[in-house]
Design a protein around this motif. Structure first.
Motif, PDB file in Angstrom:
ATOM      1  N   GLU A  35      78.066  77.839 -44.115  1.00 42.57           N
ATOM      2  CA  GLU A  35      79.221  77.588 -45.297  1.00 42.57           C
ATOM      3  C   GLU A  35      78.579  77.138 -46.642  1.00 42.57           C
ATOM      4  OE1 GLU A  35      83.028  77.597 -45.100  1.00 42.57           O
ATOM      5  OE2 GLU A  35      81.763  79.264 -44.136  1.00 42.57           O
ATOM      6  N   ARG A  36      77.481  76.248 -46.693  1.00 38.15           N
ATOM      7  CA  ARG A  36      76.729  76.026 -47.939  1.00 38.15           C
ATOM      8  C   ARG A  36      76.176  77.024 -48.546  1.00 38.15           C
ATOM      9  NH1 ARG A  36      71.892  71.253 -48.638  1.00 38.15           N
ATOM     10  NH2 ARG A  36      71.821  71.434 -50.737  1.00 38.15           N
ATOM     11  N   HIS A  39      78.772  79.485 -50.040  1.00 35.39           N
ATOM     12  CA  HIS A  39      79.310  79.192 -51.329  1.00 35.39           C
ATOM     13  C   HIS A  39      78.347  79.521 -52.589  1.00 35.39           C
ATOM     14  CE1 HIS A  39      82.143  76.177 -49.180  1.00 35.39           C
ATOM     15  NE2 HIS A  39      82.583  77.199 -48.886  1.00 35.39           N
ATOM     16  N   TRP A  42      78.964  82.952 -53.200  1.00 39.22           N
ATOM     17  CA  TRP A  42      80.200  83.027 -53.983  1.00 39.22           C
ATOM     18  C   TRP A  42      80.106  82.691 -55.511  1.00 39.22           C
ATOM     19  CZ3 TRP A  42      84.053  81.010 -49.879  1.00 39.22           C
ATOM     20  CH2 TRP A  42      84.465  82.014 -48.608  1.00 39.22           C
ATOM     21  N   ARG A  61      88.150  84.817 -50.100  1.00 39.36           N
ATOM     22  CA  ARG A  61      87.760  83.483 -50.197  1.00 39.36           C
ATOM     23  C   ARG A  61      88.188  82.288 -49.601  1.00 39.36           C
ATOM     24  NH1 ARG A  61      84.726  82.397 -55.934  1.00 39.36           N
ATOM     25  NH2 ARG A  61      83.669  80.591 -55.506  1.00 39.36           N
TER      26      ARG A  61
END
Length: 300
Positions: A35-36, A39, A42, A61
């Motif tokens: 996840e980190r 992100h 993104w 998203r």
């Protein structure tokens, strides 16, 4: 069989698949990351105006479970969650993460990646031993030469395993120091048995990508972002695209770039459906692209 009306929205995709006689899609080009790290990816796309000169709003998203449900709702029954490093020291732990994610996540297959650094052959070998069924390589993001001597044994290992490598080596969306299908062809000459999927159909070098398909029997093209309005504005397909695909219908596989696309998933399927309107393609082509060929490559 008459071509069914293509899906115009995500909610309509299951109806389309049912009319094609398919119980699921097999997508060889999606992205799931820690996840980190996701992100941060993104955040990069949030600055797309600076990088690419136009906005790139991420369509899907959301948190991981919501993204997985979105794929399931679309009818994507099998997918390759691809990972890739952008600097040394990342590939080994990404491989551990990707194998674990692909093993524990319904619908996913274990994957791996590589980077030219000491130890990469051991990391890849371990990933393959633990079930990795697809390898992702991103030449532009990694900013490395695929001909690097440190990768010679890695390419050989992948070729021997007959596991497909999805490689982004074309000049789109940005040219890199080592992008270009001519550069990667040097690897293919050394390892002609390498099962290769040219991400984005080699965008924007579509013609050169098709030439590689003709020269090497284990080279395929994926559909990722190909033929959709977002990329047609920048890197349009040749006018005879569907006619040229009719010569190699079994060498095209579904890819989407989910979740990092700036449009609905159905738009990619609509584009592929448009190619199938060629009288030499039709429903058999769609079944191959959307299911049969990627399922075979991923050993589903």
């Amino acid at each position: 069989m008459t071509l069914p009306e293509p899906p115009r929205a995500d909610a309509d995709v299951p109806r389309w698949l049912d009319q094609l006689g398919l119980d699921r899609l097999v997508d060889i080009h999606t992205h799931f990351l820690p996840e980190r790290m996701l992100h941060k990816v993104w955040a990069y796309f949030d600055q797309a105006g600076t990088h690419y000169g136009r906005p790139w709003p991420i369509q899907y998203r959301s948190d991981e479970q919501t993204r997985l449900r979105a794929l399931s709702d679309l009818g994507v029954g099998v997918f390759a969650p691809l990972v890739y490093p952008h600097k040394p020291g990342m590939a080994a732990w990404l491989n551990e993460w990707a194998v674990d994610f692909g093993t524990r996540t319904p619908g996913a297959v274990p994957t791996a990646t590589l980077y030219p650094e000491p130890g990469i052959v051991d990391s890849l070998s371990t990933a393959l031993d633990h079930g990795a069924r697809c390898i992702k390589v991103h030449v532009q993001v990694g900013a490395f030469d695929p001909r690097d001597p440190l990768l010679a044994k890695a390419w050989g290992l992948i070729a021997e395993a007959q596991v497909p490598v999805v490689i982004h080596c074309g000049h789109g969306p940005l040219r890199g120091d080592y992008t270009g299908l001519d550069v990667f062809e040097s690897v293919l000459r050394e390892h002609p048995a390498l099962v290769t999927v040219l991400a984005h159909s080699g965008m924007p070098e579509y013609g050169a990508a098709l030439q590689l398909v003709e020269r090497y029997p284990n080279v395929y093209l994926d559909t990722t972002m190909v033929g959709v309005a977002f990329t047609e504005d920048l890197m349009p397909l040749p006018e005879d695209w569907s006619e040229r695909l009719a010569d190699v219908p079994e060498r095209i596989v579904l890819g989407s770039d989910f979740p990092n696309i700036p449009y609905a998933y159905a738009e990619q399927l609509d584009a592929i459906a448009g190619w199938a309107e060629n009288e030499r393609l039709g429903v058999p082509f769609l079944r191959r692209v959307l299911h049969d060929t990627p399922a075979r490559l991923l050993a589903v």
